[in-house]
Design an enzyme around this catalytic site. Structure first.
Site, PDB file in Angstrom:
ATOM      1  N   SER C 266       9.544 -58.084 -28.220  1.00 26.44           N
ATOM      2  CA  SER C 266      11.360 -57.586 -28.172  1.00 26.44           C
ATOM      3  C   SER C 266      11.422 -56.520 -28.977  1.00 26.44           C
ATOM      4  O   SER C 266      11.252 -56.311 -29.975  1.00 26.44           O
ATOM      5  CB  SER C 266      11.864 -58.777 -29.084  1.00 26.44           C
ATOM      6  OG  SER C 266      13.258 -58.190 -29.698  1.00 26.44           O
ATOM      7  N   LYS C 272       9.884 -62.229 -33.122  1.00 25.12           N
ATOM      8  CA  LYS C 272       9.781 -63.286 -32.553  1.00 25.12           C
ATOM      9  C   LYS C 272       8.732 -63.190 -30.734  1.00 25.12           C
ATOM     10  O   LYS C 272       7.762 -62.673 -30.513  1.00 25.12           O
ATOM     11  CB  LYS C 272      11.224 -62.906 -30.944  1.00 25.12           C
ATOM     12  CG  LYS C 272      13.088 -63.446 -31.612  1.00 25.12           C
ATOM     13  CD  LYS C 272      14.318 -62.847 -30.245  1.00 25.12           C
ATOM     14  CE  LYS C 272      13.894 -64.327 -29.679  1.00 25.12           C
ATOM     15  NZ  LYS C 272      14.410 -63.450 -28.609  1.00 25.12           N
ATOM     16  N   ASN C 274       8.818 -64.348 -27.563  1.00 29.14           N
ATOM     17  CA  ASN C 274       9.766 -65.145 -26.253  1.00 29.14           C
ATOM     18  C   ASN C 274       8.895 -65.888 -25.224  1.00 29.14           C
ATOM     19  O   ASN C 274       7.810 -65.786 -25.012  1.00 29.14           O
ATOM     20  CB  ASN C 274      10.206 -64.220 -25.790  1.00 29.14           C
ATOM     21  CG  ASN C 274      11.374 -63.703 -26.252  1.00 29.14           C
ATOM     22  OD1 ASN C 274      12.193 -63.550 -26.780  1.00 29.14           O
ATOM     23  ND2 ASN C 274      11.693 -62.366 -25.927  1.00 29.14           N
ATOM     24  N   ARG C 305      12.623 -64.344  21.798  1.00 31.23           N
ATOM     25  CA  ARG C 305      12.189 -63.511  20.724  1.00 31.23           C
ATOM     26  C   ARG C 305      13.484 -63.146  20.069  1.00 31.23           C
ATOM     27  O   ARG C 305      14.745 -63.073  20.909  1.00 31.23           O
ATOM     28  CB  ARG C 305      11.430 -62.074  21.320  1.00 31.23           C
ATOM     29  CG  ARG C 305      11.752 -60.745  19.899  1.00 31.23           C
ATOM     30  CD  ARG C 305       9.885 -61.385  19.322  1.00 31.23           C
ATOM     31  NE  ARG C 305       9.156 -60.585  20.306  1.00 31.23           N
ATOM     32  CZ  ARG C 305       8.696 -61.003  21.754  1.00 31.23           C
ATOM     33  NH1 ARG C 305       8.349 -62.798  21.640  1.00 31.23           N
ATOM     34  NH2 ARG C 305       7.679 -60.728  22.239  1.00 31.23           N
TER      35      ARG C 305
END
Lengths: 445, 445, 445, 445
Positions: C266, C272, C274, C305
């Site tokens: 982060s 942190k 994550n 088509r």
């Protein structure tokens, strides 16, 4: 280098938009004295997309979980090479999502404006067709069967109204989404101490965005609404594309898309002219719903930053923008130069043996016989007309139940496409007047 | 018989709405002299849902392709039993879709109003929570990890803003969709001769709807936009439901949905209280995107009446309405009676060892060391704190790189959740003031 | 130049795949004597992606309606520069869609195989976790509330079974889609005279594909089924990603994704880590449904088509492939190196005061009191235990209605998580044995 | 009372299926001696849907969070009125989801079998059309423009192959989903002590279902795969519906859906015959993708029981089943009685001035001039033919560049639709032979 032909969400444009927000952040923080103004120039100088290896960035972003983490690292490194102190002021107070969301808003505003313009041009072209063909009879078709006659102008006016509506929705959604995203890690601006509110105001001013009542990291209504507006635009364009493609069928031949060298050809069928603009509109209309659904499905984002939902938006909304831009541009051009074959419209109407105008006869008989009985008789006449290969007018004139109430002139009049479409003509005129009154015409925008 | 507890799109209500439009049509045509006024009463008398066998109707509708064809047949039969002449005036000038779309608009207006009210109540409840807990510290969470602290009021204010936004979008979409549908077989009103425009005006007046610039049988932007607004509402509710469910986890325990007998129980686990309102909001948020996508996918409708696209709408938009009604009602109730555990919020914040507040320390050190160096040091301290099981404040106080710049009091202050959330508190207050100013509070609506 | 790190559907790889089919076509036609074998080498030499300006090609493709028309033009030009006669044999007998669909099949086979491998590796890792933690108690959680205990191995075995199932579905869908597309303009191979069937067989042989019973230009079941299989894979991975993210929450802490430099960091919160692999899986699970819906919505393709539907597939299926590849790779790695905290699992189970194990007590009492009465009493005990802060075992031991039937040892045993999960343990063992028996283990593939 | 005309997922059928599982559970537990066999009869007697107030049940289910909690309460009450002891054995060892998922599997198996049968009948009808019209020339159409000719049999064989494929996928998915759900609160069968595995085996035997390797409460691959198979079926039917609707257009008139009293009429246009079966197939194809997306989006279900995701399935999969049943039945009937107008097919082919057969001329000239030069010349001839209103054959015969290489007979032959479709004819024959060989014909199933 960013060139004008790059799509709004090309990798280069996306990274430059992120860098633009970083520059505005530095400027805003310098404006209010949080960082020294001498730090701005080095950051601005480093914040040019040409300075970055986009391929390496993409790989690092995958590992980090978002593109800002490596981008800030590289930006900081470049600034540090010129001014070590300024490097400490890069990305000050912001979280990755602040920069990414704000850059998204800036890009949406620009690209969305282009789409709104194209929708406006398409609506103008439809208005011109409506005006020119307000009274041109054409078969009204329901369930892909000829029903009662209408006018080509009435078809075009429906396209016009849909386009004007789609444009207004998009403009409103873009405006409502023009809110700065700025809150720091969890929306509290804690790392700016008590300078948070002032920094927010300054940054919004620098970027020409509104200050939101609160950071909207996980309140995605704004961007999801832009997605909805783009989806509605694609659906509206798809309806027109489908009508054009059906009218352009070999067996119908009532309109043709404009031709151009290299356009709509076929490698093995030299005689063909494919309605490529319609196809692009239809393809956009097939793809948009799933992408809008993704944006809506991504809304329940966890707490202060999502795990999955936000990330799902990154490559979804830009694709929607691209589709809407492509489809609106293609149809604006096709409508502006549409080849309209009024002779064929009339011929197709006549070829169906008059059955398409049977409602006129029902209406003329209903006051005399009641609607149900009138419908019953006319249904029988239609069947007889088709079986015998005779025009409905003749079969009707020979039927005593009809002749008791209507003479030959009344029958002819009841089946006359121009008479039958008088109200349609009036509706077209009124809609065009309203549009002119509301200042939506080509000269007004 | 229709009772007040029937959902807005129950079979009975749907058929009655169709019949209501037939009655208004007869009244309007009598108003302008197209049909005799004596025909109105017999039609009105026959147009009560109790007179119809809904099961038989559904079977006939399948064969006919839409419910109006058999319904008009039965209505005509019932009227004829009383007044043969009036029977001839049933459904005069209208096509099936005129009646079905107009009935849909009437039902949307009623049911949509109820959803808007529930969204308003939910927003009011969120505002009350925001006011009460504007300064109550709680862990901000990103990627489902504790990040920096925020306040519970800041969470609630985000919910409030989302709900207010969703409500405003829905009200606007419902208003924009309140247009009469009336055009006859192909939108030309041919069977009304030159009485079409007057009939349109009279019918709109009878129903309290606007006259559209043109019939919109295959221009579905209006109804697709209502679908989008409902989808946005469900997404907004889903975000709140997800937050509540996460906060109510056994291991988090920061909120609990209100309890009630028979509510959220478990057949085999008597100790549990399941967050059923959150689940209903989340389920609506999972289902709505696909239904909105269907409405958008149905937009490219052929010519003057679709083959497939319109039919696809019939059971899609009502389900969206039902989901939004259910989710908004459930969450309005849950938010109004939410149990909030501020003690647990603080305990969870403290339990994470202070790491969640590390940003405060980075911010305090950044002016001295530059942001990158500060972050680098604090990351190391966090790792050491977690490894040793010590509070971050202690580890920081022992580190000479920190102590050179911050004394113990400064460190404590840098990590204080109340200080760190001062701006969050201010944001909550400002947002509540704006809401009050804009007259959106519980006493204003 | 194509390098190994390019994603399977990079612009370069896509164009090269188209060129590869053109080469194989020339070879096949030479094999059966339709074109001279001397024409093959010049075509092969020209058919290298490095020879083409991809940006210009994209612009021309937009105008033409598909990329093959300009590509064939450039290829023909390049061949003509070397061998004018060979230039006349380029793209012989094929239509654009023959080449584009066949190239797609080739790319799906390659990329899909990689996804199947990653799913297999993820399943192996889950099997290892299931084996290792077959008897490790963990709170079973329903509605995000602790319910009765289960084992971490039982969770992992559910992941394993889902992954094995998703892998098998994908392999089957890829196999069923490995059919050559070859039919010429409208599927009749008319331009090959009576050589059509032989050319088909030769081309399929050259590419290692099956001959379809008929060209499938507008019968899109094959490719839509691959999309479904990819969607199922993403949903399966999303379930695991959600479980991991929830288990990794700060307040739960029962697992952690592996850490690595630059991974899951982060910019503002150094403490942190994550769960980025889980986020990638969840983002894929949010995006895949809308993309699968697009592929299904594109199926009703017109006649020989499509106009819109086929075009809608072009950038949809490749994105699905990319998402499934990304999510499967990320989770295979995360599961293989998952950090499992059995201590925390047990602590969380104990922290909930025993309520999570109440079912054991109900079960022990039910034979004596009937299930309803037992549940009623235990519910009351749970409430009392929570209110008083006492373990459920103590409260139960003090209650005469319980003590009449169970002594202290029986109560303890009824609440023992290991005893309560004995069947779960057995289920894990059986599932692992079946997997081994079916040869799906890591050593078998 | 359940009557045979009730749809497979009517409220009555759904509740009865839940009760059927409760009965089977009691029987199975009695089989292995967990509950006394005397408890089975009272449970069986009470477990008839007629004994329950479905409206009240629905209201209670909303509050409780699922329908089983009130249903078990009422069932227990009814049993208790007859046999108090047996009442204690109701729902023994099961959790709500065990019963709901198992009932779903039972209902899917029954309703899905009906859909598979209808797909088979539709495929048989398409095979019959293919056989009968293997050599009937019809314009091949790409981009809704006439391209080269094909045969109506070749169109029908494509429908047949798609239907056979969709049927096989559905049968496989239904088979793979025929797994008993049985695990108790969190999948551990804890409340059955050590009788869990034996109870599982006995219950599966009672219901004719397989024992899964583990409970699959939150591993939704099975049911999501059934949804995919139903979505593929709807897409396949939608393709056929679109083709039929296009061929049935007033201006094309090559096929017509069978007529019947009350079928496809119009309240205001008595002459019309609407292709209602095609519309039903198309409507299903518009709705199915969003519903499949919902089932996929619901897959990431939390831990041992979802909050939102599972609930989102409840009313989604049944609607998919209903749509697929409706569309397959409608098209099976429409194809079986399709009115085919071969005269009109040939007339439409001729009306386009021969341009549709230009490829034949290119092919005939290519060996002499090279493909590019041949295409260039033919394109010019086509333009001249259309401009002058002359048949292409005449224009070609007058052009020296053509006459150098082809005489008049060669030109005629190059443009002959029967000659041009010889390979198409052969493809149809081969596909029908393969179908016969694989035992899929009408006599084989």
């Amino acid at each position: 280098m960013i060139t004008s032909d790059q799509p709004p969400f090309s990798p280069m444009r996306r990274v430059q938009a992120l860098l633009d927000v970083e520059v505005a952040l530095a400027e805003a923080l310098a404006d209010i004295g949080v960082i020294p103004s001498t730090s701005v120039a080095p950051i601005r100088a480093a914040a040019r997309v040409e300075n970055y290896d986009l391929t390496a960035l993409a790989a690092e972003a995958e590992l980090a979980g978002n593109p800002m983490i490596p981008l800030v690292r590289h930006l900081t490194r470049l600034v540090a090479a010129e001014d070590a102190r300024a490097a400490g002021h890069v990305h000050w107070g912001a979280t990755s999502q602040d920069v990414m969301d704000t850059a998204l808003v800036l890009q949406l505003r620009m690209a969305g404006g282009g789409i709104a313009d194209a929708l406006g041009r398409a609506a103008d072209a439809a208005a011109t067709l409506a005006d020119r063909h307000a009274a041109t009879p054409i078969a009204g078709r329901t369930w892909l069967q000829q029903a009662t006659p209408t006018t080509f102008g009435a078809k075009a006016v429906t396209w016009m109204l849909g386009l004007d509506r789609a444009r207004a929705r998009l403009v409103a959604a873009l405006d409502a989404a023009s809110d700065l995203q700025f809150g720091g890690a969890t929306g509290t601006l804690a790392s700016l101490g008590n300078a948070g509110p002032a920094a927010t105001t300054a940054l919004a001013a620098r970027l020409g965005l509104r200050v939101a009542d609160a950071p909207w990291h996980t309140e995605r209504g704004r961007v999801a609404d832009v997605a909805c507006a783009l989806g509605l635009a694609c659906g509206t364009l798809g309806k027109i594309g489908r009508d054009l493609a059906l009218l352009a069928q070999t067996e119908v031949g009532e309109v043709a898309e404009p031709s151009a060298p290299g356009r709509g050809g076929s490698s093995s069928m030299p005689h063909k002219r494919n309605p490529v603009a319609s196809a692009r509109a239809l393809a956009a209309a097939v793809r948009a719903p799933g992408l809008v659904a993704t944006m809506l499905a991504a809304m329940p984002q966890e707490h202060e930053r999502a795990i999955g939902g936000w990330q799902a938006e990154w490559d979804t909304l830009p694709v929607l923008v691209t589709l809407a831009a492509d489809a609106s541009t293609a149809l604006a051009d096709a409508l502006a130069h549409l080849e309209v074959n009024a002779t064929r419209m009339r011929a197709n109407l006549d070829a169906a043996g008059g059955g398409a105008r049977a409602e006129g006869l029902v209406a003329a008989l209903a006051p005399h016989l009641g609607r149900a009985e009138a419908a019953h008789i006319v249904e029988e006449l239609c069947r007889r007309a088709v079986a015998g290969g005779h025009p409905l007018a003749h079969v009707a004139a020979d039927d005593p139940r009809v002749r008791t109430h209507l003479d030959a002139a009344a029958i002819t009049s009841a089946l006359d496409p121009v008479a039958l479409t008088a109200t349609a003509h009036a509706i077209v005129r009124r809609a065009l007047q309203h549009r002119h009154r509301d200042g939506k015409g080509p000269d007004h925008g």
